[in-house]
Design a protein around this motif. Structure first.
Motif, PDB file in Angstrom:
ATOM      1  N   LEU A 149       8.476 -72.421  22.407  1.00  0.00           N
ATOM      2  CA  LEU A 149       7.896 -71.757  21.234  1.00  0.00           C
ATOM      3  C   LEU A 149       7.250 -70.413  21.578  1.00  0.00           C
ATOM      4  O   LEU A 149       7.409 -69.447  20.815  1.00  0.00           O
ATOM      5  CB  LEU A 149       6.891 -72.698  20.556  1.00  0.00           C
ATOM      6  CG  LEU A 149       7.516 -73.919  19.866  1.00  0.00           C
ATOM      7  CD1 LEU A 149       6.442 -74.796  19.242  1.00  0.00           C
ATOM      8  CD2 LEU A 149       8.522 -73.479  18.802  1.00  0.00           C
ATOM      9  N   ILE A 152      10.083 -67.985  21.750  1.00  0.00           N
ATOM     10  CA  ILE A 152      10.590 -67.707  20.400  1.00  0.00           C
ATOM     11  C   ILE A 152       9.702 -66.684  19.707  1.00  0.00           C
ATOM     12  O   ILE A 152      10.172 -65.703  19.105  1.00  0.00           O
ATOM     13  CB  ILE A 152      10.659 -69.019  19.579  1.00  0.00           C
ATOM     14  CG1 ILE A 152      11.740 -69.946  20.117  1.00  0.00           C
ATOM     15  CG2 ILE A 152      10.865 -68.710  18.107  1.00  0.00           C
ATOM     16  CD1 ILE A 152      13.131 -69.539  19.760  1.00  0.00           C
ATOM     17  N   GLN A 153       8.385 -66.891  19.810  1.00  0.00           N
ATOM     18  CA  GLN A 153       7.447 -65.998  19.132  1.00  0.00           C
ATOM     19  C   GLN A 153       7.531 -64.581  19.680  1.00  0.00           C
ATOM     20  O   GLN A 153       7.469 -63.599  18.929  1.00  0.00           O
ATOM     21  CB  GLN A 153       6.019 -66.532  19.294  1.00  0.00           C
ATOM     22  CG  GLN A 153       4.967 -65.628  18.650  1.00  0.00           C
ATOM     23  CD  GLN A 153       3.565 -66.082  18.980  1.00  0.00           C
ATOM     24  OE1 GLN A 153       3.376 -67.101  19.631  1.00  0.00           O
ATOM     25  NE2 GLN A 153       2.580 -65.332  18.533  1.00  0.00           N
ATOM     26  N   PHE A 156      11.382 -62.930  18.774  1.00  0.00           N
ATOM     27  CA  PHE A 156      11.519 -62.489  17.389  1.00  0.00           C
ATOM     28  C   PHE A 156      10.423 -61.478  17.089  1.00  0.00           C
ATOM     29  O   PHE A 156       9.241 -61.775  17.212  1.00  0.00           O
ATOM     30  CB  PHE A 156      11.408 -63.677  16.431  1.00  0.00           C
ATOM     31  CG  PHE A 156      12.630 -64.536  16.394  1.00  0.00           C
ATOM     32  CD1 PHE A 156      13.886 -63.975  16.306  1.00  0.00           C
ATOM     33  CD2 PHE A 156      12.525 -65.914  16.435  1.00  0.00           C
ATOM     34  CE1 PHE A 156      15.019 -64.760  16.263  1.00  0.00           C
ATOM     35  CE2 PHE A 156      13.651 -66.712  16.397  1.00  0.00           C
ATOM     36  CZ  PHE A 156      14.897 -66.134  16.310  1.00  0.00           C
ATOM     37  N   LEU A 302       3.326 -67.424  14.813  1.00  0.00           N
ATOM     38  CA  LEU A 302       4.552 -68.164  15.105  1.00  0.00           C
ATOM     39  C   LEU A 302       5.071 -68.864  13.852  1.00  0.00           C
ATOM     40  O   LEU A 302       6.272 -68.828  13.557  1.00  0.00           O
ATOM     41  CB  LEU A 302       4.284 -69.180  16.218  1.00  0.00           C
ATOM     42  CG  LEU A 302       5.448 -70.104  16.562  1.00  0.00           C
ATOM     43  CD1 LEU A 302       6.638 -69.311  17.069  1.00  0.00           C
ATOM     44  CD2 LEU A 302       5.014 -71.138  17.604  1.00  0.00           C
ATOM     45  N   ALA A 303       4.163 -69.471  13.109  1.00  0.00           N
ATOM     46  CA  ALA A 303       4.580 -70.145  11.873  1.00  0.00           C
ATOM     47  C   ALA A 303       5.169 -69.147  10.884  1.00  0.00           C
ATOM     48  O   ALA A 303       6.181 -69.418  10.221  1.00  0.00           O
ATOM     49  CB  ALA A 303       3.382 -70.874  11.257  1.00  0.00           C
ATOM     50  N   LEU A 306       8.793 -68.060  11.945  1.00  0.00           N
ATOM     51  CA  LEU A 306       9.780 -69.123  11.747  1.00  0.00           C
ATOM     52  C   LEU A 306      10.068 -69.326  10.264  1.00  0.00           C
ATOM     53  O   LEU A 306      11.227 -69.496   9.866  1.00  0.00           O
ATOM     54  CB  LEU A 306       9.276 -70.417  12.385  1.00  0.00           C
ATOM     55  CG  LEU A 306       9.173 -70.400  13.925  1.00  0.00           C
ATOM     56  CD1 LEU A 306       8.632 -71.741  14.427  1.00  0.00           C
ATOM     57  CD2 LEU A 306      10.530 -70.117  14.551  1.00  0.00           C
ATOM     58  N   ILE A 309      12.272 -66.378   8.918  1.00  0.00           N
ATOM     59  CA  ILE A 309      13.692 -66.484   9.281  1.00  0.00           C
ATOM     60  C   ILE A 309      14.371 -67.581   8.469  1.00  0.00           C
ATOM     61  O   ILE A 309      15.517 -67.421   7.989  1.00  0.00           O
ATOM     62  CB  ILE A 309      13.825 -66.734  10.795  1.00  0.00           C
ATOM     63  CG1 ILE A 309      13.356 -65.498  11.566  1.00  0.00           C
ATOM     64  CG2 ILE A 309      15.254 -67.078  11.172  1.00  0.00           C
ATOM     65  CD1 ILE A 309      13.262 -65.698  13.058  1.00  0.00           C
ATOM     66  N   LEU A 310      13.659 -68.668   8.317  1.00  0.00           N
ATOM     67  CA  LEU A 310      14.212 -69.762   7.513  1.00  0.00           C
ATOM     68  C   LEU A 310      14.448 -69.298   6.072  1.00  0.00           C
ATOM     69  O   LEU A 310      15.484 -69.627   5.464  1.00  0.00           O
ATOM     70  CB  LEU A 310      13.265 -70.955   7.546  1.00  0.00           C
ATOM     71  CG  LEU A 310      13.718 -72.206   6.800  1.00  0.00           C
ATOM     72  CD1 LEU A 310      15.013 -72.758   7.407  1.00  0.00           C
ATOM     73  CD2 LEU A 310      12.635 -73.282   6.821  1.00  0.00           C
ATOM     74  N   THR A 475      18.707 -69.882  21.323  1.00  0.00           N
ATOM     75  CA  THR A 475      18.336 -69.981  19.908  1.00  0.00           C
ATOM     76  C   THR A 475      18.259 -68.605  19.264  1.00  0.00           C
ATOM     77  O   THR A 475      18.858 -68.358  18.201  1.00  0.00           O
ATOM     78  CB  THR A 475      16.986 -70.702  19.776  1.00  0.00           C
ATOM     79  OG1 THR A 475      17.071 -71.985  20.382  1.00  0.00           O
ATOM     80  CG2 THR A 475      16.600 -70.846  18.314  1.00  0.00           C
ATOM     81  N   THR A 476      17.519 -67.703  19.907  1.00  0.00           N
ATOM     82  CA  THR A 476      17.345 -66.372  19.320  1.00  0.00           C
ATOM     83  C   THR A 476      18.672 -65.598  19.296  1.00  0.00           C
ATOM     84  O   THR A 476      18.945 -64.874  18.329  1.00  0.00           O
ATOM     85  CB  THR A 476      16.296 -65.575  20.105  1.00  0.00           C
ATOM     86  OG1 THR A 476      16.638 -65.572  21.496  1.00  0.00           O
ATOM     87  CG2 THR A 476      14.920 -66.209  19.959  1.00  0.00           C
ATOM     88  N   SER A 528       3.293 -61.702  11.549  1.00  0.00           N
ATOM     89  CA  SER A 528       3.910 -61.961  12.853  1.00  0.00           C
ATOM     90  C   SER A 528       3.880 -60.706  13.722  1.00  0.00           C
ATOM     91  O   SER A 528       3.674 -60.784  14.950  1.00  0.00           O
ATOM     92  CB  SER A 528       5.350 -62.431  12.673  1.00  0.00           C
ATOM     93  OG  SER A 528       6.161 -61.407  12.128  1.00  0.00           O
TER      94      SER A 528
END
Length: 1156
Positions: A149, A152-153, A156, A302-303, A306, A309-310, A475-476, A528
C-alpha cells in the motif's frame, strides 16, 4: 529493542559492532559476580570487582557501578532462549566449559553474544514520529500494509489525474502505450535489482541511498544520495504546483489574482508561483510542528487515491455509450475555447462572429477571418464511450510545435497560425514529442522505494520487500496501461489533447469521466496530491540528515544535527528552500522532466550495483531473491540512460554533472569509508585482470617507466629521516606510476609488530604529505642486510614489480670504526644489480628542492658509460614536474685521445634528435697526463685509513683510544688538526678550510659551527657502536646519514707545486708517524686518478648546475673490507665540490628508444 541495542552503531556493519556489544553485555554480567573470578579479569570493561559490589563501565548505555544488574534488564541475561539464566551460572560457563578459550574473550565474542547482537541489529533512517507521543511497541507489519500500500500511494500521483489524458491524446494510443510501458519497464527492472540487493543480508533502510552506498561505495552512494534527495524535494514542488493547478484551474478559477489566466498562460503560471509558495509555507509548518498529522493524513490520502481511480473505472463502463454532459465547439477542424455550447454558431449576432469578424457587422463578411469564412461550426460530443469506436481515431500521434492549433488533421493549413490572430482557438503551449512525453509521465511511476524505507517496521523484510514492491508495480502498471487504452476508446481526440479543459469550460477531463460526480476526482486528487507532497517534505530532510551523519560529505555536517524534539530542523529549512526554487518554475511540465532525471539516475545506479555484485561474484553476494540476472540489471541501466537523454539531454547532463561533482568532492575531501562495496570489488577484479595480463618479464622498451622502490631510513621516532627522498620520488614520477616505500627494522617480528605498524603509518603519512601516490611496507628482520635483500627480491606483484631503487648515500661512513656502515650500502647495491633493477643514489639530498619550489638553471648529465639510456630519460622525467620544468638539460660526454670529439658531438646531437629530447651537447676531452702527486697522496691516506681500521679490528681492547683518534681525525676546529688528505683536498680546491667544513651537509635542525660539530661527532661515534643501519637509535648509519665531511664548492684549480708548499707540515703529526710506511697499490692509484680527473672536469663545467647526474661505478666484486672502503673513497672523490648529485646505475636493459 532492548537497552543493549544502544551499543550497536548505526552506520557500520562490521565485526567491531559485535565486539562492542559483547563488551557491554559481559560488563553487566561479570560485574555482578562476587569476588575476583578467573573470567572477570578478561573483561575489557574493567568489571569484576571484588566484595560483591557490582561494577560495570558506563559504555554503550550499560549502567555504572552504582546500579545493580537486576535494575537494567539485559537482552541476553536471563531470557527463555538462553541455557544459562543466572549470573553465577554464566560464570560457571566461563570457568569450566569455555575456560580453554578464556583468553579469547577480550576480542572474540561467544556465539550466544554474537547471535544476541544480530538480533538487536538496527540500521535505519529515523522514521517520522511524533516526539510528544508516548512510546509504542514497534509494529511488525506484513507485506500488504508495510510495502504494497505505501508503494501504491507513492506511485499513483498527480500526473495520473491532470496529464495522462493529454499524454494519450497527444501521443496516440499506440505511442502512449509505449511511453507508459517503457516507464513501467524501467521501474520493474529496477525493482528486481532492488529486491536482490534488499534481500542480501540485513535490509538497510533509507531507500536507494543506503542500498547504493553500501553496494557501490561512499563516492557513488553520496552522489546518488544527494540526487535522490534532490529528486524527492523537487517531487514535493511538483505535487504542490499540481495541487494548486487542480484548485485554480478546475475547482475555483475565480481565485486568480492576476486576471483571466485562460487568455494568457503566464498569468496562470504566476498564480501557481504565488499560491504554491503560500501552500509550501503551510505544509512546511505542518511538517515542523505536526508529524503526527502527516502520518495520519497519509492514510486519508491513500484512501482518496484508491477511491478516485475506482471512480474513474466505474465511470468509463457506466458511460460505455457516452454521455451528453460535455460538448465541444469546433470551427472546421480546429478546437475552440471559452464559448458556451449554446453560442456555438456563425450567426452575426453570436459571440463567435464578433470574435472572428470584429464588433461591427455592417462591414460585411470581407473583414472576417478567412478560416472562419471557409469553415463551418460544429458541436462535438466529448465523452463518446467505448462502443463508439473512437479508439481508431486516437491511435495516431498528434505531436505539435508550440503555438500550433489543436485540430483533427495534421494539414499545415489546419494547424499553422500563418501570422493571423489566435482568437479563441486552442493551441499547444509546449512543443511535444515522444521523448518529452516520457519525461513528463515518468514521475507517475516513481515511488518504488517506499517499501524499502520501512524495512525496520517489517516482520520479514527480506520476504515483504520483493513481493510487495513487484506486486505494487504490476498493479500500477496494469492501471496505467489499461487507462491509456480506455481513455483512447472513450474520449474524443480533440478533448484528450485539451490539456486544461478550456474547450469544456475549464473542467478536468478525468473528473468528467468518473462516476458519480466530478467532485469525487477533484477532491480526491487534491487531497492525495497534498498527502504525497507532505510525505516528500517529511522524508527528504531525514534522508539529508542520514547522508550528513554518514560523514562522507563534509560540508553537510551542519545538517546532521537534530532539534530538541528530535526533528531535522536544519535539513527541513534547506529542503523548503530547494522546493521553493522548484515552485518558481511554476509549471508541472517543466518540473516533471527535471525530477525524472534524478530518479532515473538513482534507478540506474541501483541496477548498476546489482549487475556489478552479480558479475563480480563476491562471496558476500547471496541474495534470497533468486529471480534476477545481471543482463536484466544492465537492461534496466541502459533504459534509464536512454530515457534520460531522450527526455532532455541538457537536464541529463545537469544531473550527471551534479553527480560527478559530488563524486569527485567525496573522493577528494570526503571521509574515508570502507563498506565492502562493489566498486572496491570491481577495482580488485580489474587489478587482478590487469596483473594477469601483464607479463612477468620486463615490458617493452617503449613502455618502460620507473616503478620506484624507496629504501627509507627511520629515526628513533620511527619517522623518515630524509623527507626529500619522497619529494624527489614525487618529482620523478610527476604523480604517476607505481611507488613503494619500504624500511627495515632490526629485531624479532613477533615482538616488534607494533613498532612496525607505527613505522608503516608514519611512512604513509609522509607519503601523503609529500603527495606521493603509492604503497608502504615495513619489514622486521634480524639482519638489516638480509632484510633489504628480501625487500628488493620480493616487493611487488607479477608485472607490477619495482624496477628502480632509490637508495640514500651513507654520509657517515668515514666516521665509524665499524665496516658495516658501508657494507649495508654496498651489499644493497649488489642486491639491486643482481635483481637487474636500476639504482638511483642522490647525494646531498637535503639540498634537493621541495615539490613546491621551482628551480631555474641546468640539469647536467655526465654520460661516462652507456647504461641503457637511463641518464637521458631521468632529466626528461624530472622536467615533467613543475619544480624542474624551467631547467635546461645539458649532456656532457668524455672523449679520450684516440676519439674524434667533433664527430662524437655531431653523432650525439643526432641521437638526441631521434630521441626527441632537447639538450645542449658538449664533448669534454681528457688528455693523457701523468698521475699527480695529489693523487698519490690521496691514495696513500686512503690506504693508511684502511691500515688503521685493520689495527682496530685486531686490537679491540684499545678501541676507545682509536675512537678518540677517529674523532680527532674528523674534527676540524683548526687547520692544524686536519688530516693530510683533508688539507690537500681543501687546498686543491682553494677552499677556506675553517668555513667549508661541517656546514654543507648537516642534520636538519642543526646549525653549523665548530663547537657543535665536535659534540655531534662524539654522539655519532657512540651511536655507531650498534649494528642497525636503518633506525638511528640502534646505531649504524647505512643510508641518508649526515654528510659531515668537507664539501668545498669553489671551482677546481689545477694542482701546482705551490699548493704542496702551502700544505701544513703539521698534518704529518705524531699520529701519522705511528702508522707504518705504505706503498700505494697501483690499481688504487689509477682508480683515484680517474676519480680526481673526472671530478676536476665535472666541477669545472657543472659547479653552477642545479643537478648533476652521472654514472655510478660498479661496486668491487670481492667483499674485502679494504676494497669496499676504497670504493667508497673513490665515490667521495668523484663527487667532491658538488652540491646536488644523482648517481645512476642502470638495470642492464635499454629503457629509451628512438623508434615510434
Amino acid at each position: 529493542m532492548s537497552n543493549n541495542s544502544a551499543t550497536v552503531p548505526t552506520a557500520t556493519t562490521d565485526s567491531s559492532r559485535f565486539v562492542t556489544e559483547k563488551v557491554s553485555e559481559e560488563g553487566g554480567v561479570i560485574s555482578g559476580s562476587t569476588g575476583g573470578s578467573p573470567a572477570s579479569k578478561h573483561s575489557s570493561t574493567g568489571g569484576g570487582g571484588g566484595g560483591g559490589t557490582p561494577q560495570t563501565t558506563n559504555k554503550g548505555g550499560v549502567p555504572d557501578g552504582n546500579c545493580p544488574p537486576s535494575a537494567v534488564p539485559q537482552k541476553g541475561d536471563g531470557t527463555d532462549d538462553q541455557p544459562f539464566v543466572t549470573d553465577r551460572e554464566k560464570m560457571s560457563g566461563y570457568e569450566t566449559n569455555l575456560y580453554l578459550y578464556s583468553e579469547e574473550m577480550e576480542d572474540r565474542p561467544r556465539i550466544s553474544t554474537l547471535i544476541n547482537s544480530l538480533a538487536n541489529y538496527s540500521n535505519t533512517i529515523p522514521a517520522a514520529t511524533d516526539p510528544d507521543a508516548k512510546p509504542q511497541p514497534s509494529a511488525r507489519m506484513g507485506t500488504l500494509i508495510g510495502v504494497y500500500l505505501p508503494c501504491i500511494q507513492n506511485i499513483f500521483g498527480v500526473i495520473l489525474f491532470i496529464r495522462l489524458t493529454w499524454v494519450v491524446g497527444t501521443a496516440g494510443a499506440f505511442m502512449g502505450f509505449l511511453i507508459v510501458l517503457c516507464c513501467c519497464c524501467v521501474t520493474m527492472l529496477t525493482a528486481i535489482s532492488m529486491s536482490a540487493i534488499a534481500t542480501n543480508g540485513v535490509v538497510p533502510a533509507g531507500g536507494s541511498y543506503f542500498m547504493i552506498s553500501r553496494s557501490l561505495g561512499p563516492e557513488f552512494g553520496g552522489a546518488v544520495g544527494m540526487l535522490f534527495y534532490t529528486g524527492t524535494t523537487l517531487a514535493a514542488a511538483m505535487y504542490i504546483v499540481g495541487a494548486v493547478e487542480i484548485v485554480l484551474t478546475y475547482m475555483a478559477p475565480s481565485l486568480s489574482i492576476f486576471g483571466d489566466f485562460t487568455k494568457d498562460a503566464s498569468i496562470m503560471y504566476n498564480n501557481f508561483r504565488v499560491y504554491g509558495t503560500c501552500l509550501l509555507m503551510i505544509m512546511g509548518l505542518i511538517v515542523f510542528v505536526g508529524v503526527k498529522f502527516v502520518n495520519k493524513f497519509a492514510t486519508v490520502a491513500l484512501a482518496c487515491v484508491l477511491l478516485s481511480i475506482l471512480a474513474v473505472y466505474v465511470g468509463i463502463f457506466v458511460n460505455i455509450n457516452g454521455n451528453d454532459n460535455l460538448f465541444m465547439c469546433v470551427l472546421g477542424k480546429r478546437l475552440l475555447k471559452d464559448i458556451s455550447i449554446n453560442d456555438c454558431h456563425k450567426r452575426s449576432s453570436g459571440p463567435l462572429y464578433q470574435i472572428f469578424c470584429g464588433n461591427s457587422s455592417s462591414e460585411g463578411a470581407g473583414s472576417c477571418d478567412p478560416y472562419f469564412e471557409a469553415n463551418n461550426i460544429s458541436k462535438v460530443r466529448g465523452i463518446k464511450g467505448l462502443s463508439s469506436g473512437v479508439f481508431l481515431d486516437n491511435i495516431q500521434e498528434s505531436f505539435l510545435e508550440i503555438g500550433q492549433f489543436i485540430a483533427q488533421s495534421k494539414d499545415p493549413d489546419e494547424i499553422e497560425p500563418l501570422d493571423r490572430p489566435v482568437y479563441n482557438q486552442v493551441f499547444a503551449d509546449i512543443t511535444t514529442s515522444f521523448t518529452i512525453l516520457i519525461g513528463i509521465f515518468f514521475p507517475s511511476v516513481t515511488g518504488i522505494m517506499a517499501g524499502s524505507n520501512r524495512s525496520g517496521d517489517l516482520a520479514d523484510a527480506q520476504k515483504s520487500i520483493p513481493v510487495g514492491t513487484i506486486c505494487a508495480i504490476l498493479t500500477t502498471s496494469t492501471v496505467y496501461l489499461s487507462a491509456v487504452l480506455l481513455f483512447a476508446g472513450t474520449v474524443d481526440n480533440l478533448l484528450l489533447r485539451d490539456k486544461f479543459g478550456q474547450s469544456i469550460g475549464g473542467k478536468l477531463v478525468v473528473a468528467n469521466i468518473a462516476w458519480p460526480n466530478q467532485w469525487v476526482i477533484l477532491i480526491g486528487s487534491f487531497l492525495s496530491t497534498l498527502g504525497a507532497g507532505l510525505q516528500s517534505l517529511t522524508g527528504a530532510p531525514r534522508l539529508l540528515q542520514a547522508i550528513a551523519k554518514d560523514g562522507i560529505i563534509p560540508f553537510l555536517s551542519p545538517f546532521s544535527v537534530s532539534s530538541q524534539r528530535g526533528e531535522p530542523t536544519r535539513a527541513l529549512v534547506l529542503t523548503v528552500l530547494i522546493c521553493q526554487c522548484g515552485i518558481l518554475l511554476g509549471n508541472v511540465d517543466y518540473l516533471a522532466p527535471l525530477l525524472s532525471m534524478f530518479f532515473l539516475m538513482c534507478y540506474g545506479f541501483v541496477n548498476l550495483a546489482c549487475a556489478l555484485q552479480t558479475l563480480l561474484r563476491t562471496p558476500n553476494w547471496r541474495p534470497r531473491f533468486k529471480y534476477y540476472h545481471w543482463s536484466l540489471s544492465f537492461l534496466g541501466l541502459s533504459l534509464c540512460i536512454a530515457v534520460m537523454f531522450m527526455t532532455s539531454w541538457y537536464y541529463a547532463l545537469l544531473a550527471m554533472g551534479m553527480a560527478g561533482c559530488i563524486y569527485k568532492y567525496i573522493e577528494y575531501r570526503g571521509a574515508e569509508k570502507e563498506w565492502g562495496d562493489g566498486i572496491r570489488g570491481l577495482a580488485l577484479s580489474a587489478a587482478r585482470y590487469s596483473l594477469l595480463r601483464l607479463e612477468e618479464g620486463p615490458p617493452h622498451t617503449k613502455n618502460w617507466r620507473p616503478q620506484i622502490l624507496i629504501l627509507s631510513k627511520l629515526t628513533s621516532d620511527l619517522v623518515p629521516k630524509y623527507r626529500k627522498l619522497f619529494a624527489f620520488a614525487a618529482q620523478l614520477k610527476a604523480g604517476k606510476g607505481l611507488t613503494i616505500c619500504v624500511s627495515v627494522i632490526r629485531g624479532d617480528y613477533t615482538r616488534g609488530v607494533g613498532e612496525a605498524m607505527a613505522a608503516k603509518q608514519s611512512l604513509r603519512r609522509t607519503m601523503d604529505e609529500e603527495r606521493v601516490k603509492g604503497f608502504v611496507d615495513v619489514l622486521v628482520a634480524r639482519n638489516v642486510i638480509d632484510g633489504l635483500s628480501h625487500l628488493i627480491q620480493t616487493t611487488g606483484l607479477g608485472g607490477m614489480k619495482p624496477n628502480t631503487v632509490i637508495l640514500g648515500w651513507p654520509y657517515r661512513w668515514r666516521q665509524s670504526e665499524d665496516e658495516k656502515t658501508w657494507q649495508v650500502f654496498l651489499q644493497t647495491v649488489r642486491s639491486v644489480a643482481a635483481a637487474r633493477m636500476a639504482l638511483l643514489v642522490p647525494k646531498g639530498i637535503n639540498f634537493f628542492p621541495d615539490s613546491s619550489e621551482k628551480v631555474i638553471g641546468n640539469i647536467d648529465v655526465w654520460w661516462i658509460v652507456h647504461d641503457g639510456g637511463l641518464l637521458m630519460l631521468l632529466p626528461f622525467l624530472l622536467k615533467q614536474h613543475r619544480t624542474w620544468k624551467n631547467c635546461r638539460m645539458r649532456i656532457f660526454t668524455v672523449a679520450q685521445m684516440e676519439d674524434n670529439s667533433i664527430q662524437m658531438k655531431k653523432d650525439l646531437k643526432m641521437f638526441l634528435y631521434h630521441l626527441r629530447i632537447e639538450a645542449e651537447v658538449e664533448v669534454v676531452e681528457m688528455m693523457d697526463s701523468d698521475i699527480s702527486a695529489y693523487t698519490y697522496e690521496r691514495t696513500l691516506m686512503m690506504e693508511q685509513r684502511n691500515q688503521m681500521l685493520r689495527e682496530l679490528r685486531l686490537n679491540k681492547k684499545e678501541s676507545l683510544g682509536v675512537v678518540q683518534t677517529l674523532v680527532d681525525f674528523n674534527d676540524v676546529p683548526s687547520e692544524e688538526k686536519l688530516p693530510l688528505v683533508q688539507a690537500i683536498v681543501d687546498h686543491h680546491h682553494n677552499a677556506d678550510v675553517k668555513t667549508a667544513t661541517k656546514v654543507r651537509f648537516q642534520e636538519p635542525g642543526k646549525e653549523g659551527g665548530a663547537e657543535e660539530a665536535e659534540e655531534s661527532n662524539e654522539e655519532e661515534t657512540k651511536e655507531q657502536s650498534e649494528e642497525n643501519p636503518i633506525i638511528s637509535k640502534d646505531g649504524d648509519e647505512e643510508e641518508n646519514s649526515v654528510y659531515s665531511e668537507s664539501q668545498p664548492q669553489d671551482d677546481n684549480i689545477p694542482l701546482t707545486d705551490a699548493n704542496f708548499k702551502d700544505t701544513p707540515n703539521k698534518a704529518n703529526s705524531d699520529k701519522s708517524k705511528k702508522m707504518p710506511t705504505i706503498t700505494p697499490d697501483e690499481g688504487n692509484v689509477r682508480r683515484m686518478h680517474t676519480a680526481v680527473k673526472l671530478n676536476e672536469v665535472i666541477v669545472n663545467k657543472s659547479h653552477d648546475a642545479q643537478l648533476v647526474i652521472l654514472n655510478l661505478p660498479g661496486p668491487p666484486r670481492d667483499s674485502k673490507i679494504e676494497r669496499e672502503s676504497n670504493y667508497m673513497e673513490f665515490l667521495e672523490v668523484l663527487t667532491e665540490g658538488l652540491e646536488r648529485v644523482l648517481m645512476v646505475r642502470g638495470g642492464g636493459r635499454e629503457v629509451i628508444t628512438i623508434y615510434s
